[in-house]
Scaffold this motif. Sequence first.
Motif, PDB file in Angstrom:
ATOM      1  N   VAL A 113       0.845  -1.208   0.000  1.00 27.25           N
ATOM      2  CA  VAL A 113       0.000   0.000   0.000  1.00 27.25           C
ATOM      3  C   VAL A 113       0.874   1.249   0.000  1.00 27.25           C
ATOM      4  N   PHE A 114       1.907   1.278   0.803  1.00 30.36           N
ATOM      5  CA  PHE A 114       2.786   2.443   0.865  1.00 30.36           C
ATOM      6  C   PHE A 114       3.497   2.678  -0.467  1.00 30.36           C
ATOM      7  N   VAL A 115       4.020   1.612  -1.067  1.00 31.92           N
ATOM      8  CA  VAL A 115       4.722   1.752  -2.350  1.00 31.92           C
ATOM      9  C   VAL A 115       3.755   2.222  -3.431  1.00 31.92           C
ATOM     10  N   THR A 116       2.533   1.682  -3.445  1.00 33.79           N
ATOM     11  CA  THR A 116       1.525   2.117  -4.422  1.00 33.79           C
ATOM     12  C   THR A 116       1.212   3.594  -4.242  1.00 33.79           C
ATOM     13  N   PHE A 117       1.049   4.041  -2.998  1.00 33.67           N
ATOM     14  CA  PHE A 117       0.782   5.451  -2.726  1.00 33.67           C
ATOM     15  C   PHE A 117       1.940   6.330  -3.213  1.00 33.67           C
ATOM     16  N   MET A 118       3.170   5.927  -2.922  1.00 32.58           N
ATOM     17  CA  MET A 118       4.321   6.739  -3.327  1.00 32.58           C
ATOM     18  C   MET A 118       4.457   6.784  -4.854  1.00 32.58           C
ATOM     19  N   VAL A 119       4.193   5.673  -5.551  1.00 36.12           N
ATOM     20  CA  VAL A 119       4.259   5.663  -7.021  1.00 36.12           C
ATOM     21  C   VAL A 119       3.201   6.600  -7.579  1.00 36.12           C
ATOM     22  N   ALA A 120       1.989   6.550  -7.020  1.00 41.79           N
ATOM     23  CA  ALA A 120       0.908   7.431  -7.490  1.00 41.79           C
ATOM     24  C   ALA A 120       1.263   8.894  -7.223  1.00 41.79           C
ATOM     25  N   LEU A 121       1.852   9.195  -6.082  1.00 38.42           N
ATOM     26  CA  LEU A 121       2.229  10.571  -5.753  1.00 38.42           C
ATOM     27  C   LEU A 121       3.295  11.092  -6.724  1.00 38.42           C
ATOM     28  N   VAL A 122       4.325  10.310  -6.956  1.00 40.21           N
ATOM     29  CA  VAL A 122       5.395  10.742  -7.862  1.00 40.21           C
ATOM     30  C   VAL A 122       4.867  10.871  -9.287  1.00 40.21           C
ATOM     31  N   ALA A 123       4.019   9.926  -9.720  1.00 41.56           N
ATOM     32  CA  ALA A 123       3.454  10.002 -11.074  1.00 41.56           C
ATOM     33  C   ALA A 123       2.563  11.235 -11.201  1.00 41.56           C
ATOM     34  N   GLY A 124       1.762  11.515 -10.187  1.00 45.74           N
ATOM     35  CA  GLY A 124       0.909  12.712 -10.211  1.00 45.74           C
ATOM     36  C   GLY A 124       1.724  13.993 -10.283  1.00 45.74           C
ATOM     37  N   LEU A 125       2.784  14.077  -9.490  1.00 48.58           N
ATOM     38  CA  LEU A 125       3.656  15.259  -9.532  1.00 48.58           C
ATOM     39  C   LEU A 125       4.333  15.391 -10.896  1.00 48.58           C
ATOM     40  N   ASP A 126       4.751  14.272 -11.474  1.00 48.73           N
ATOM     41  CA  ASP A 126       5.403  14.283 -12.782  1.00 48.73           C
ATOM     42  C   ASP A 126       4.448  14.809 -13.858  1.00 48.73           C
ATOM     43  N   VAL A 127       3.229  14.284 -13.876  1.00 51.56           N
ATOM     44  CA  VAL A 127       2.245  14.720 -14.879  1.00 51.56           C
ATOM     45  C   VAL A 127       1.880  16.185 -14.656  1.00 51.56           C
ATOM     46  N   GLY A 128       1.636  16.557 -13.395  1.00 47.44           N
ATOM     47  CA  GLY A 128       1.264  17.947 -13.093  1.00 47.44           C
ATOM     48  C   GLY A 128       2.360  18.939 -13.466  1.00 47.44           C
ATOM     49  N   LEU A 129       3.596  18.638 -13.085  1.00 44.28           N
ATOM     50  CA  LEU A 129       4.699  19.544 -13.413  1.00 44.28           C
ATOM     51  C   LEU A 129       4.952  19.575 -14.923  1.00 44.28           C
ATOM     52  N   GLY A 130       4.789  18.430 -15.590  1.00 44.69           N
ATOM     53  CA  GLY A 130       4.951  18.397 -17.056  1.00 44.69           C
ATOM     54  C   GLY A 130       3.934  19.284 -17.747  1.00 44.69           C
ATOM     55  N   LYS A 131       2.661  19.198 -17.339  1.00 39.16           N
ATOM     56  CA  LYS A 131       1.620  20.057 -17.941  1.00 39.16           C
ATOM     57  C   LYS A 131       1.876  21.515 -17.624  1.00 39.16           C
ATOM     58  N   GLY A 132       2.343  21.792 -16.404  1.00 38.73           N
ATOM     59  CA  GLY A 132       2.646  23.181 -16.030  1.00 38.73           C
ATOM     60  C   GLY A 132       3.777  23.743 -16.879  1.00 38.73           C
ATOM     61  N   VAL A 133       4.795  22.953 -17.140  1.00 42.52           N
ATOM     62  CA  VAL A 133       5.925  23.413 -17.955  1.00 42.52           C
ATOM     63  C   VAL A 133       5.471  23.647 -19.402  1.00 42.52           C
ATOM     64  N   PHE A 134       4.660  22.728 -19.957  1.00 40.84           N
ATOM     65  CA  PHE A 134       4.159  22.904 -21.320  1.00 40.84           C
ATOM     66  C   PHE A 134       3.228  24.107 -21.413  1.00 40.84           C
ATOM     67  N   TRP A 135       2.417  24.372 -20.409  1.00 42.34           N
ATOM     68  CA  TRP A 135       1.529  25.531 -20.418  1.00 42.34           C
ATOM     69  C   TRP A 135       2.356  26.814 -20.353  1.00 42.34           C
ATOM     70  N   LEU A 136       3.433  26.811 -19.495  1.00 41.67           N
ATOM     71  CA  LEU A 136       4.235  28.007 -19.310  1.00 41.67           C
ATOM     72  C   LEU A 136       5.102  28.292 -20.542  1.00 41.67           C
ATOM     73  N   PHE A 137       5.746  27.271 -21.100  1.00 43.96           N
ATOM     74  CA  PHE A 137       6.699  27.492 -22.209  1.00 43.96           C
ATOM     75  C   PHE A 137       6.128  27.101 -23.560  1.00 43.96           C
ATOM     76  N   GLY A 138       4.912  26.559 -23.582  1.00 44.92           N
ATOM     77  CA  GLY A 138       4.187  26.265 -24.790  1.00 44.92           C
ATOM     78  C   GLY A 138       4.738  25.273 -25.667  1.00 44.92           C
TER      79      GLY A 138
END
Length: 138
Positions: A113-138
């Motif tokens: 359960v802990f490993v699944t939570f950490m994988v989901a957290l890191v994947a969510g941060l990766d996707v969120g930061l990726g979309k933020g970078v693409f929105w900012l720099f187009g």
Amino acid sequence: MAEDQEREEGQERPSRPSTAAARRERRGAARPAARKDADGKAEPRSKARPDSAAKADSADRKGRPTPTRDRKDDKGSIFARTSRFLREVVSELRKVIWPTRKQLIGYTAVVLVFVTFMVALVAGLDVGLGKGVFWLFG
């Protein structure tokens, strides 16, 4: 003789205690309550002796000097060293308190359960930061 009496009563001591507290209790019961002098008289542990008397008494009982630290030990052959190593490994593994099946399943579930939570957290941060970078720099 004591083991025969226990078996007759139907109460058999376990070969190894299952908990650390039981092991400590068993070890404490095996220790002698008092030290014995050379003449066989019991001496309470709390009784303080002068250092000179203690040193002289221990020197009389020991009978030989302590070897120096600079002395090199004979290591023996490679087979003797390997055999000793394996015996020590087995003796250390006997000291390990192994989890029961129920504990093992519980611990495994917690880890998954802990490993699944950490994988989901890191994947969510990766996707969120990726979309933020693409929105900012187009």
